[in-house]
Design a protein around this motif. Structure first.
Motif, PDB file in Angstrom:
ATOM      1  N   TYR A 172       0.819  -1.220   0.000  1.00  0.00           N
ATOM      2  CA  TYR A 172       0.000   0.000   0.000  1.00  0.00           C
ATOM      3  C   TYR A 172       0.855   1.274   0.000  1.00  0.00           C
ATOM      4  N   LEU A 173       2.131   1.161   0.396  1.00  0.00           N
ATOM      5  CA  LEU A 173       3.009   2.333   0.413  1.00  0.00           C
ATOM      6  C   LEU A 173       3.524   2.701  -0.980  1.00  0.00           C
ATOM      7  N   SER A 174       3.069   1.967  -1.987  1.00  0.00           N
ATOM      8  CA  SER A 174       3.387   2.332  -3.372  1.00  0.00           C
ATOM      9  C   SER A 174       2.349   3.285  -3.935  1.00  0.00           C
ATOM     10  N   GLU A 175       1.233   3.455  -3.210  1.00  0.00           N
ATOM     11  CA  GLU A 175       0.167   4.370  -3.647  1.00  0.00           C
ATOM     12  C   GLU A 175       0.560   5.808  -3.304  1.00  0.00           C
ATOM     13  N   SER A 176       0.628   6.657  -4.311  1.00  0.00           N
ATOM     14  CA  SER A 176       1.092   8.040  -4.097  1.00  0.00           C
ATOM     15  C   SER A 176       0.172   8.817  -3.163  1.00  0.00           C
ATOM     16  N   SER A 177      -1.141   8.545  -3.206  1.00  0.00           N
ATOM     17  CA  SER A 177      -2.081   9.277  -2.347  1.00  0.00           C
ATOM     18  C   SER A 177      -1.826   8.972  -0.872  1.00  0.00           C
ATOM     19  N   ILE A 178      -1.468   7.717  -0.579  1.00  0.00           N
ATOM     20  CA  ILE A 178      -1.174   7.332   0.806  1.00  0.00           C
ATOM     21  C   ILE A 178       0.161   7.915   1.242  1.00  0.00           C
ATOM     22  N   VAL A 179       1.138   7.850   0.349  1.00  0.00           N
ATOM     23  CA  VAL A 179       2.472   8.398   0.651  1.00  0.00           C
ATOM     24  C   VAL A 179       2.373   9.880   0.978  1.00  0.00           C
ATOM     25  N   ASN A 180       1.578  10.624   0.204  1.00  0.00           N
ATOM     26  CA  ASN A 180       1.442  12.071   0.422  1.00  0.00           C
ATOM     27  C   ASN A 180       0.835  12.396   1.775  1.00  0.00           C
ATOM     28  N   ASP A 181      -0.013  11.503   2.297  1.00  0.00           N
ATOM     29  CA  ASP A 181      -0.610  11.728   3.616  1.00  0.00           C
ATOM     30  C   ASP A 181       0.380  11.475   4.750  1.00  0.00           C
ATOM     31  N   LEU A 182       1.409  10.679   4.470  1.00  0.00           N
ATOM     32  CA  LEU A 182       2.342  10.278   5.528  1.00  0.00           C
ATOM     33  C   LEU A 182       3.552  11.188   5.654  1.00  0.00           C
ATOM     34  N   ILE A 183       4.026  11.741   4.534  1.00  0.00           N
ATOM     35  CA  ILE A 183       5.283  12.489   4.562  1.00  0.00           C
ATOM     36  C   ILE A 183       5.090  13.909   5.088  1.00  0.00           C
TER      37      ILE A 183
END
Length: 796
Positions: free
Chosen positions: A71-82
């Protein structure tokens, strides 16, 4: 490397679990699974095996599947975490529950040796947070998390912002431990009543049975509720450190051993009630301390927002709102030199962002329309419009404000003194305890034992160590409520040591409004629109007065824009070239002595006239200038000296007023004062005086409904609280006196408690009650005393 099966039961070299069915062996080292073996291989390959020197079996067993972090390959999820990303670097903060000891801290801060794409790692041990900066072109977020997983430190990832939520969550089951200790304490006291009140011959048969039951109640108290003291003491002993947990663990162990010995040999009733009471009251004291710390942290991170305003656009009208009210979908305006307060998408304007506040790199980065710009960036060009996509995070901005790049070397004499006291306290305490035991051993061994345990328990360096942080934190909340926002607790102490105050003039001791400006020029509607469109990009106090004076105009697109701090603006708008600013900036020569400040206007090389400003001085300036009896007071101004005669009413000494000062001149002047040994506080505009603020021992940026937050400052003062500055200075000195007095109280408590304990007349149970009581006393005293002093200074 050999891999084989064996039936011999051993423990894993990495995690300490039993190796039950299958072993993986490297040399003489056994591992319970392939995951632990892989972690060891990673550490060994990168010469990081000294990780195991800090703690036995520090790791955790790993059983990762390949798709666990897909799931950490999904850009939308990554943007919420960084927290931040650009073309090269990404910054992210993880919550890692497995962080528990010095070996964890050591390994996590060595990740760059495992993978060079990781630039640096910084651990917040108390919050169990790991802040990582890495090159995302060489290492993805998924690969980073997989690396952490493989070495036994899986981040707890939640899209509900776990980093903030975990601050309010207890991780060590403290409440459960208190409940268990309290339950056992109550039952042991009940079973011990016959011993205290006397029992008949018929009831004698129950005496031994009650003693055995008391031992059973002691087991969960010692091995569950009190386990933390033994773990902490052992880990610190392995690192050759003696902390307060060692004498407490020793006291608990001695009481437990003595209780078992007396009951099993039927030589006495033991100390089961004392033991359970000791652990119960110690944990209650720890709970009070943790709750207080959490309250302070919560106040700091979520309620004490910077007293700066953000300008939003609603129905084509621009208005300021407090930072705390900024929400997603708000359209904001960020002007030249202003900080972007929250993650936002660029909607309008040419964004050239300086991210040195976040990354330490001062090279501005260009952004295109529709691109996300992360909180903490500073706009270096024209005004831009953005749409907020993530709610402003006070804790993140505070973290940026305390970035190492903006931390000056402070004198922490009090803090160092407390650290020295805590360091030697345990050694002295153990010496007194063993001396008491030896002294009474010959005449009355029971009294010697009672003295030994009472000394170990009653003495409390916690009270000594708590005096500074709790007093400073209570003071910090008082400052926050009065719209004086300090960077951290160290600034309170620095404020108390100030002996020289340097004031900027424009925007600091003066305030502008439309009634203070006069236009000495005959301008067309188009020319006014051009001037408005240029000035609205600037955050300088005079620029703000100009565009407010001109009224709401249609804002024209700016082709080119540049601003020289404290001097003026150059802009190209619709093919017209504008120069707006001082005579030196516009004509390249100084004006003769004038009676007002002037901002000159040149459009297409034609001089059109000027704006004249009659400054209004802030309310309470008399209170500030009255400080010259206690402080060395100076005025610095970039303007001409036409106001010298007016200002002489406030600044009695002509030699203390300095005019025609450039930003570099101000910085050099402060440096000269510091070379004379003076402790300098600079109060100025957070943006135009940022160099001088950073150079000073304590920099205060003053604000009036504008976003002039500067990372170089140590404090931000709302203009409405300007007249309270003398009260703030006196309050800071009072705060230091409270620290001294609270230290005296805790020292007196320890001396009186020890004097009774060494005689053997102080029950260990009473000592157990007194110890947390001293902690509560210090917390209560510092909080109440700070609020009483604040009331005296009329700050609450």
């Amino acid at each position: 490397m050999n891999e084989r099966y064996t039936i011999e039961k051993t423990v894993c070299y990495h995690c300490g679990d039993d190796c039950l069915t299958r072993e993986f062996i490297i040399g003489d080292k056994h591992f319970c699974c392939h995951g632990c073996k892989s972690v060891y291989e990673i550490l060994s390959a990168n010469k990081l095996c000294s990780y195991y020197n800090y703690n036995d079996h520090p790791g955790a067993t790993r059983t990762r599947t390949d798709k666990l972090f897909d799931y950490l390959s999904e850009s939308s999820i990554v943007n919420d975490l960084i927290d931040y990303t650009d073309q090269q670097v990404t910054i992210v903060t993880f919550y890692i529950p497995q962080i528990h000891c010095s070996s964890c801290l050591w390994l996590l801060e060595q990740l760059n040796k495992i993978n060079p794409a990781i630039h640096y790692c910084r651990v917040d041990f108390l919050k169990k947070q790991l802040n990582i900066r890495f090159d995302h072109q060489r290492l993805s977020l998924r690969q980073l998390v997989e690396l952490l997983y493989d070495i036994g430190y899986e981040p707890l990832i939640s899209l509900q912002d776990i980093i903030k939520k975990q601050n309010s969550t207890t991780k060590d089951n403290l409440v459960q431990k208190i409940a268990v200790a309290g339950f056992c304490f109550g039952n042991v006291m009940l079973l011990s009543f016959p011993e205290y009140l006397g029992i008949t011959a018929f009831e004698q048969s129950f005496k031994h049975f009650f003693g055995l039951v008391n031992i059973l109640f002691c087991l969960p108290v010692v091995f569950y509720s009190g386990r933390g003291y033994f773990v902490s003491a052992w880990q610190n002993l392995r690192n050759k450190v003696l902390n307060i947990d060692f004498p407490l663990a020793l006291g608990i162990a001695v009481l437990f051993a003595r209780t078992i010995a007396e009951i099993l040999t039927k030589s006495g009733a033991g100390f089961a009630d004392t033991l359970c009471g000791l652990v119960f009251f110690l944990l209650v004291g720890k709970f009070v301390q943790k709750k207080t710390y959490h309250h302070i942290s919560f106040e700091r991170d979520y309620r004490s927002f910077f007293p700066v305003a953000v300008h939003i656009i609603e129905d084509d009208v621009e208005r300021p709102i407090p930072l705390s009210q900024l929400l997603p979908n708000h359209r904001i305006v960020v002007r030249h030199n202003e900080i972007i307060p929250a993650d936002a998408i660029l909607l309008k304007g040419d964004a050239v962002i300086d991210f040195s506040f976040v990354t330490g790199e001062a090279i501005p980065v260009g952004k295109t329309l529709g691109e996300i710009i992360y909180a903490g960036g500073r706009q270096t060009g024209e005004a831009i419009e953005l749409e907020v996509v993530k709610k402003v995070s006070q804790s993140y901005l505070t973290q940026l404000w305390n970035n190492e790049a903006f931390t000056r070397k402070q004198d922490n004499r009090m803090q160092t003194f407390n650290e020295k006291v805590s360091k030697y306290f345990t050694i002295v305490l153990l010496a007194i305890a063993f001396s008491s035991l030896i002294f009474w051993l010959g005449s009355d061994y029971k009294r010697g034992f009672a003295a030994f345990t009472a000394v170990l328990i009653v003495a409390c360096p916690c009270a000594l160590a708590l005096s500074t942080p709790f007093t400073m934190s209570a003071a910090l909340s008082i400052f926050d409520k009065n719209l004086f926002y300090l960077k951290n607790t160290a600034v309170v102490e620095q404020l108390a040591r100030i002996d020289t105050i340097v004031l900027d003039k424009t925007g600091t001791i003066t305030t502008g409004d439309n009634s203070s400006i006069k236009l000495e020029a005959d301008l067309t509607v188009e020319q006014k629109q051009l001037i408005y469109s240029a000035c609205i990009n600037s955050s300088h106090p005079l620029s703000r007065v100009i565009y407010h004076y001109l009224g709401v105009k249609k804002r024209l697109n700016v082709d080119e824009y540049s601003e020289v701090a404290g001097k003026g603006i150059m802009a190209s708008i619709n093919g017209h070239q504008l120069r707006i600013g001082s005579a030196v900036f516009v004509f390249n020569h100084h004006e003769e002595a004038l009676h007002s400040t002037r901002v000159h206007i040149v459009i297409d090389e034609i001089y059109l006239g000027y704006f004249a400003f009659a400054h209004h001085y802030r309310e309470g300036i008399e209170k500030i200038t009255a400080l010259d009896t206690s402080y060395n007071l100076h005025l610095l101004s970039g303007d001409m000296d036409h106001e010298r005669r007016e200002l002489i009413h406030f600044f009695k000494n002509m030699n203390k007023m300095h005019f025609k000062q450039s930003p570099q001149d101000k910085l050099d002047f402060i440096e000269l004062l510091q070379q004379k040994g003076e402790k300098v506080m600079m109060i100025g505009d957070g943006l135009n005086d940022s160099g001088a603020l950073k150079q000073s021992d304590l920099g205060v940026a003053i604000t009036d409904n504008v976003n002039n937050f500067s990372p170089g400052s140590d404090a931000i003062l709302d203009g409405r609280s300007f007249d309270k500055l003398p009260a703030f200075l006196r309050f800071s000195k009072d705060t230091v006196k409270i620290i001294h007095f609270s230290f005296l109280i805790s020292l007196t408590y320890n001396l009186v408690g020890l004097s009774y304990a060494v005689t053997g007349n102080l029950s260990p149970l009473i000592a157990a009650i007194l110890m947390p009581l001293s902690t509560v006393t210090i917390i209560s005293f510092t909080t109440v005393a700070t609020h009483l002093i604040a009331k005296k200074r009329k700050l609450i």
